[in-house]
Motif scaffolding. Structure first.
Motif, PDB file in Angstrom:
ATOM      1  N   ILE A   1     -17.354   1.516  -7.953  1.00 28.09           N
ATOM      2  CA  ILE A   1     -17.468   0.067  -7.815  1.00 28.09           C
ATOM      3  C   ILE A   1     -16.656  -0.454  -6.629  1.00 28.09           C
ATOM      4  CG2 ILE A   1     -17.109  -2.142  -8.992  1.00 28.09           C
ATOM      5  CD1 ILE A   1     -17.469  -0.723 -11.641  1.00 28.09           C
ATOM      6  N   HIS A   2     -17.351  -1.157  -5.754  1.00 24.93           N
ATOM      7  CA  HIS A   2     -16.775  -1.859  -4.611  1.00 24.93           C
ATOM      8  C   HIS A   2     -16.078  -3.132  -5.120  1.00 24.93           C
ATOM      9  CE1 HIS A   2     -16.916  -4.622  -1.139  1.00 24.93           C
ATOM     10  NE2 HIS A   2     -17.015  -3.568  -0.365  1.00 24.93           N
ATOM     11  N   PRO A   3     -14.997  -3.584  -4.461  1.00 25.88           N
ATOM     12  CA  PRO A   3     -14.274  -4.767  -4.957  1.00 25.88           C
ATOM     13  C   PRO A   3     -15.123  -6.020  -5.121  1.00 25.88           C
ATOM     14  CG  PRO A   3     -12.994  -3.655  -3.266  1.00 25.88           C
ATOM     15  CD  PRO A   3     -14.326  -2.969  -3.303  1.00 25.88           C
ATOM     16  N   MET A   4     -16.196  -6.164  -4.339  1.00 22.13           N
ATOM     17  CA  MET A   4     -17.028  -7.361  -4.422  1.00 22.13           C
ATOM     18  C   MET A   4     -18.202  -7.221  -5.395  1.00 22.13           C
ATOM     19  SD  MET A   4     -15.952  -9.923  -2.601  1.00 22.13           S
ATOM     20  CE  MET A   4     -14.828 -10.308  -1.256  1.00 22.13           C
ATOM     21  N   ALA A   5     -18.361  -6.070  -6.004  1.00 24.54           N
ATOM     22  CA  ALA A   5     -19.447  -5.874  -6.973  1.00 24.54           C
ATOM     23  C   ALA A   5     -18.985  -6.384  -8.338  1.00 24.54           C
ATOM     24  CB  ALA A   5     -19.850  -4.408  -7.030  1.00 24.54           C
ATOM     25  N   LEU A   6     -18.877  -7.702  -8.458  1.00 21.89           N
ATOM     26  CA  LEU A   6     -18.257  -8.315  -9.633  1.00 21.89           C
ATOM     27  C   LEU A   6     -19.022  -8.012 -10.911  1.00 21.89           C
ATOM     28  CD1 LEU A   6     -17.383 -11.814  -8.104  1.00 21.89           C
ATOM     29  CD2 LEU A   6     -15.987  -9.731  -8.167  1.00 21.89           C
ATOM     30  N   SER A   7     -20.349  -7.993 -10.839  1.00 24.84           N
ATOM     31  CA  SER A   7     -21.131  -7.731 -12.049  1.00 24.84           C
ATOM     32  C   SER A   7     -20.878  -6.324 -12.573  1.00 24.84           C
ATOM     33  CB  SER A   7     -22.619  -7.920 -11.757  1.00 24.84           C
ATOM     34  OG  SER A   7     -23.057  -7.023 -10.756  1.00 24.84           O
ATOM     35  N   ALA A   8     -20.604  -5.382 -11.682  1.00 20.09           N
ATOM     36  CA  ALA A   8     -20.356  -4.011 -12.114  1.00 20.09           C
ATOM     37  C   ALA A   8     -19.041  -3.892 -12.870  1.00 20.09           C
ATOM     38  CB  ALA A   8     -20.365  -3.079 -10.905  1.00 20.09           C
ATOM     39  N   PHE A   9     -18.016  -4.666 -12.469  1.00 18.54           N
ATOM     40  CA  PHE A   9     -16.765  -4.681 -13.228  1.00 18.54           C
ATOM     41  C   PHE A   9     -17.025  -5.139 -14.668  1.00 18.54           C
ATOM     42  CE2 PHE A   9     -14.871  -5.049  -8.943  1.00 18.54           C
ATOM     43  CZ  PHE A   9     -13.882  -4.097  -9.036  1.00 18.54           C
ATOM     44  N   LEU A  10     -17.799  -6.188 -14.797  1.00 22.14           N
ATOM     45  CA  LEU A  10     -18.096  -6.705 -16.127  1.00 22.14           C
ATOM     46  C   LEU A  10     -18.904  -5.701 -16.939  1.00 22.14           C
ATOM     47  CD1 LEU A  10     -18.933 -10.397 -15.190  1.00 22.14           C
ATOM     48  CD2 LEU A  10     -16.981  -9.621 -16.541  1.00 22.14           C
ATOM     49  N   PHE A  11     -19.886  -5.068 -16.306  1.00 19.35           N
ATOM     50  CA  PHE A  11     -20.692  -4.091 -17.038  1.00 19.35           C
ATOM     51  C   PHE A  11     -19.841  -2.918 -17.502  1.00 19.35           C
ATOM     52  CE2 PHE A  11     -23.147  -0.252 -17.414  1.00 19.35           C
ATOM     53  CZ  PHE A  11     -24.167  -0.655 -18.259  1.00 19.35           C
TER      54      PHE A  11
ATOM     55  N   PHE B   1     -17.067 -17.032 -13.448  1.00 13.07           N
ATOM     56  CA  PHE B   1     -16.804 -15.672 -13.899  1.00 13.07           C
ATOM     57  C   PHE B   1     -16.221 -15.682 -15.299  1.00 13.07           C
ATOM     58  CE2 PHE B   1     -14.396 -11.784 -14.426  1.00 13.07           C
ATOM     59  CZ  PHE B   1     -15.141 -10.816 -13.779  1.00 13.07           C
ATOM     60  N   ARG B   2     -15.254 -16.569 -15.546  1.00 10.10           N
ATOM     61  CA  ARG B   2     -14.621 -16.635 -16.866  1.00 10.10           C
ATOM     62  C   ARG B   2     -15.631 -17.045 -17.950  1.00 10.10           C
ATOM     63  NH1 ARG B   2     -10.747 -13.279 -16.084  1.00 10.10           N
ATOM     64  NH2 ARG B   2      -9.025 -13.997 -14.765  1.00 10.10           N
ATOM     65  N   ARG B   3     -16.534 -17.951 -17.618  1.00  8.24           N
ATOM     66  CA  ARG B   3     -17.550 -18.359 -18.599  1.00  8.24           C
ATOM     67  C   ARG B   3     -18.447 -17.180 -18.966  1.00  8.24           C
ATOM     68  NH1 ARG B   3     -17.732 -23.336 -15.647  1.00  8.24           N
ATOM     69  NH2 ARG B   3     -19.455 -22.538 -14.360  1.00  8.24           N
ATOM     70  N   PHE B   4     -18.878 -16.444 -17.972  1.00  8.69           N
ATOM     71  CA  PHE B   4     -19.749 -15.305 -18.259  1.00  8.69           C
ATOM     72  C   PHE B   4     -18.985 -14.209 -19.000  1.00  8.69           C
ATOM     73  CE2 PHE B   4     -22.609 -11.793 -16.429  1.00  8.69           C
ATOM     74  CZ  PHE B   4     -23.489 -11.901 -17.496  1.00  8.69           C
ATOM     75  N   GLU B   5     -17.731 -14.031 -18.653  1.00  8.61           N
ATOM     76  CA  GLU B   5     -16.868 -13.082 -19.351  1.00  8.61           C
ATOM     77  C   GLU B   5     -16.828 -13.409 -20.845  1.00  8.61           C
ATOM     78  OE1 GLU B   5     -12.682 -11.183 -17.864  1.00  8.61           O
ATOM     79  OE2 GLU B   5     -12.721 -13.345 -18.188  1.00  8.61           O
ATOM     80  N   ARG B   6     -16.643 -14.698 -21.172  1.00  8.34           N
ATOM     81  CA  ARG B   6     -16.625 -15.117 -22.586  1.00  8.34           C
ATOM     82  C   ARG B   6     -17.989 -14.914 -23.226  1.00  8.34           C
ATOM     83  NH1 ARG B   6     -13.731 -19.513 -20.426  1.00  8.34           N
ATOM     84  NH2 ARG B   6     -15.584 -20.839 -20.577  1.00  8.34           N
ATOM     85  N   ASP B   7     -19.067 -15.229 -22.502  1.00  7.54           N
ATOM     86  CA  ASP B   7     -20.409 -15.065 -23.053  1.00  7.54           C
ATOM     87  C   ASP B   7     -20.706 -13.607 -23.390  1.00  7.54           C
ATOM     88  OD1 ASP B   7     -20.751 -17.759 -22.741  1.00  7.54           O
ATOM     89  OD2 ASP B   7     -22.021 -17.612 -20.951  1.00  7.54           O
ATOM     90  N   LEU B   8     -20.100 -12.690 -22.660  1.00  2.10           N
ATOM     91  CA  LEU B   8     -20.282 -11.267 -22.939  1.00  2.10           C
ATOM     92  C   LEU B   8     -19.383 -10.779 -24.062  1.00  2.10           C
ATOM     93  CD1 LEU B   8     -20.478  -9.880 -19.270  1.00  2.10           C
ATOM     94  CD2 LEU B   8     -22.365 -10.034 -20.916  1.00  2.10           C
ATOM     95  N   GLY B   9     -18.544 -11.680 -24.594  1.00  2.00           N
ATOM     96  CA  GLY B   9     -17.628 -11.300 -25.664  1.00  2.00           C
ATOM     97  C   GLY B   9     -16.430 -10.516 -25.193  1.00  2.00           C
ATOM     98  N   LEU B  10     -16.071 -10.679 -23.912  1.00  2.00           N
ATOM     99  CA  LEU B  10     -14.944  -9.941 -23.343  1.00  2.00           C
ATOM    100  C   LEU B  10     -13.710 -10.829 -23.268  1.00  2.00           C
ATOM    101  CD1 LEU B  10     -16.821  -8.234 -20.364  1.00  2.00           C
ATOM    102  CD2 LEU B  10     -16.067  -7.120 -22.477  1.00  2.00           C
ATOM    103  N   PRO B  11     -12.542 -10.292 -23.538  1.00  2.00           N
ATOM    104  CA  PRO B  11     -11.314 -11.076 -23.358  1.00  2.00           C
ATOM    105  C   PRO B  11     -11.014 -11.230 -21.871  1.00  2.00           C
ATOM    106  CG  PRO B  11     -10.772  -8.818 -23.923  1.00  2.00           C
ATOM    107  CD  PRO B  11     -12.275  -8.926 -24.026  1.00  2.00           C
ATOM    108  N   PRO B  12     -10.258 -12.258 -21.485  1.00  2.00           N
ATOM    109  CA  PRO B  12      -9.912 -12.422 -20.065  1.00  2.00           C
ATOM    110  C   PRO B  12      -9.162 -11.202 -19.534  1.00  2.00           C
ATOM    111  CG  PRO B  12      -9.316 -14.361 -21.349  1.00  2.00           C
ATOM    112  CD  PRO B  12      -9.669 -13.303 -22.335  1.00  2.00           C
ATOM    113  N   ALA B  13      -9.541 -10.779 -18.352  1.00  2.00           N
ATOM    114  CA  ALA B  13      -8.883  -9.645 -17.697  1.00  2.00           C
ATOM    115  C   ALA B  13      -8.376 -10.093 -16.340  1.00  2.00           C
ATOM    116  CB  ALA B  13      -9.865  -8.490 -17.538  1.00  2.00           C
TER     117      ALA B  13
END
Length: 434
Positions: free
Chosen positions: A109-119, A181-193
């Motif tokens: 994962i490249h630093p700008m591939a934000l969706s991949a971090f979440l996945f 990003f934080r909204r989508f993080e919550r929608d995925l059921g993930l705690p803030p990182a």
């Protein structure tokens, strides 16, 4: 090792694509199944290299001059990329990433591939992060020069305590912009990182895809971090017949280039560069890109040639000196060629790379806003007349060429793939440690 499916998730310019293409090509030769997941603009390049490709939104043209003028702004370019390109397409990018990463054995994962971090967090998938330039492995003991931060070079010299507060302050100031990003993080059921733009290193493996000549490992790097050396992507192309004839006709020229991104906002760089070469009485090559506006408006001197493009690996070893923007891909090729440089940084990691090259004694640096024919001629004259720059550049070139960045990085990925430990638990521990 049995064949593994390795998905590289990346975003950016050719300087972000080429290193991963080098790794993907090597992994394919080792019997693996690499796929590069990135913006659709790179489909032809990747598939022509016989590497699997998967499109990930946003779908945009990375060579669009209007986009590049915003992206390369020293003060606001980084914010524009995140807030105007990446975050608006985050949910769509996640869908695209999930479609290709679901059955991957390893994500890179490249630093700008934000969706991949979440996945990776959502799926508990093993992953490696990449740091293409030292700046992406921010160390308070070897601090970067941050583009857009007032008095950045002075701040970089103020010591670890100031750097620790600076990093936390930048992350805090960025957080209001980070709400999508934080909204989508919550929608995925993930705690803030922790924000992956500041603390995006994998606890499994962090590949510092640059030479230790440019940045030595630091004690506050993640324990998973390794500096591998540059992975060079051989395009299998030589110079055009026209350029080759010019190179063969006289002394090694000065090569002026702005890489693949800054060339889209060249302004009068090539006109000023041609005039500097004329003042110096030196032969020169201008790599002006495909925008007709980049061509000097006045007739070129007899000993100056302008061509749209040439592979840096083919033209840099024929140069007497290289003038460039300081992007990490261009920097790597110039270091490998063993040539002294004048660096004219625009934005992002370029000011930091310029500062590192200057400290190595192989370059001088001029801010883009101060670059003109007189300044360029003065700096180039110093570089050519003082043999210390050329001698040191030759030493650095030998060291860079002795590194095996591609094979070292692939060895590390294969070692990670062979591990039998609970990588998911290791990842969770890494998140909580922050």
């Amino acid at each position: 090792m049995l064949m593994k499916r390795i998905v590289f998730c990346t975003f950016g310019s050719l300087g972000d694509i080429y290193p991963l293409l080098a790794l993907a090509r090597e992994l394919r030769l080792r019997g693996h199944w690499p796929v590069i997941a990135t913006t659709p603009a790179y489909r032809r390049l990747i598939q022509s290299s016989n590497i699997g490709f998967h499109p990930v939104r946003p779908d945009f043209d990375p060579t669009d001059p209007e986009i590049l003028s915003r992206v390369m702004d020293r003060r606001t370019g980084g914010r524009y990329i995140v807030c105007n390109i990446l975050l608006p397409a985050l949910r769509e990018a996640y869908e695209d990433t999930a479609a290709v990463a679901e059955d991957a054995d390893l994500l890179v994962i490249h630093p700008m591939a934000l969706s991949a971090f979440l996945f990776a967090r959502k799926a508990g998938a093993p992953w490696a992060s990449v740091a293409l330039a030292p700046m992406s492995l921010y160390s308070i003991y070897d601090p970067p020069v941050v583009a857009g931060v007032p008095f950045a070079e002075l701040l970089a010299a103020r010591g670890p305590a100031v750097q620790r507060h600076l990093l936390k302050g930048m992350a805090m100031l960025f957080e209001p912009l980070w709400k999508p990003f934080r909204r989508f993080e919550r929608d995925l059921g993930l705690p803030p990182a922790p924000n992956p733009l500041f603390w995006g290193q994998s606890p499994h493996l962090t590949l510092g895809l640059f030479s230790r000549v440019l940045a030595e490992p630091q004690r506050d790097w993640p324990v998973s971090a390794r500096a591998t050396g540059f992975p060079f992507f051989d395009q299998g192309q030589g110079n055009s017949p026209e350029l080759q004839r010019f190179l063969d006709a006289g002394e090694p020229p000065i090569v002026f280039t702005l890489g693949s991104a800054a060339v889209g906002v060249a302004g009068d760089f090539f006109q000023q560069s041609a005039e500097a070469a004329y003042q110096l009485g030196r032969r020169a090559v201008l790599l002006v890109g495909r925008d007709p506006a980049n061509h000097p408006t006045r007739p070129l001197p007899q000993d100056v040639i302008a061509v749209p493009h040439a592979p840096h690996a083919a033209v840099f070893p024929r140069a007497g000196l290289i003038v460039h923007q300081g992007g990490i891909g261009t920097t790597a090729e110039a270091m490998r060629a063993g040539r002294p440089m004048l660096v004219v940084p625009y934005s992002h990691d370029q000011p930091d790379n310029a500062a590192r090259l200057t400290r190595l004694g192989i370059a001088r640096s001029v801010p883009r806003e101060r670059y003109d024919a007189a300044m360029a001629a003065r700096e180039i004259r110093t570089l050519l007349w003082d043999p210390a720059y050329a001698n040191r550049a030759v030493e650095v070139g030998l060291r860079v060429r002795s590194e095996a960045g591609t094979s070292t990085a692939c060895d590390l990925m294969e070692r990670l793939l062979s591990q039998t430990g609970d990588l998911t638990a290791a990842f969770t521990a890494g998140i909580l440690a922050h």
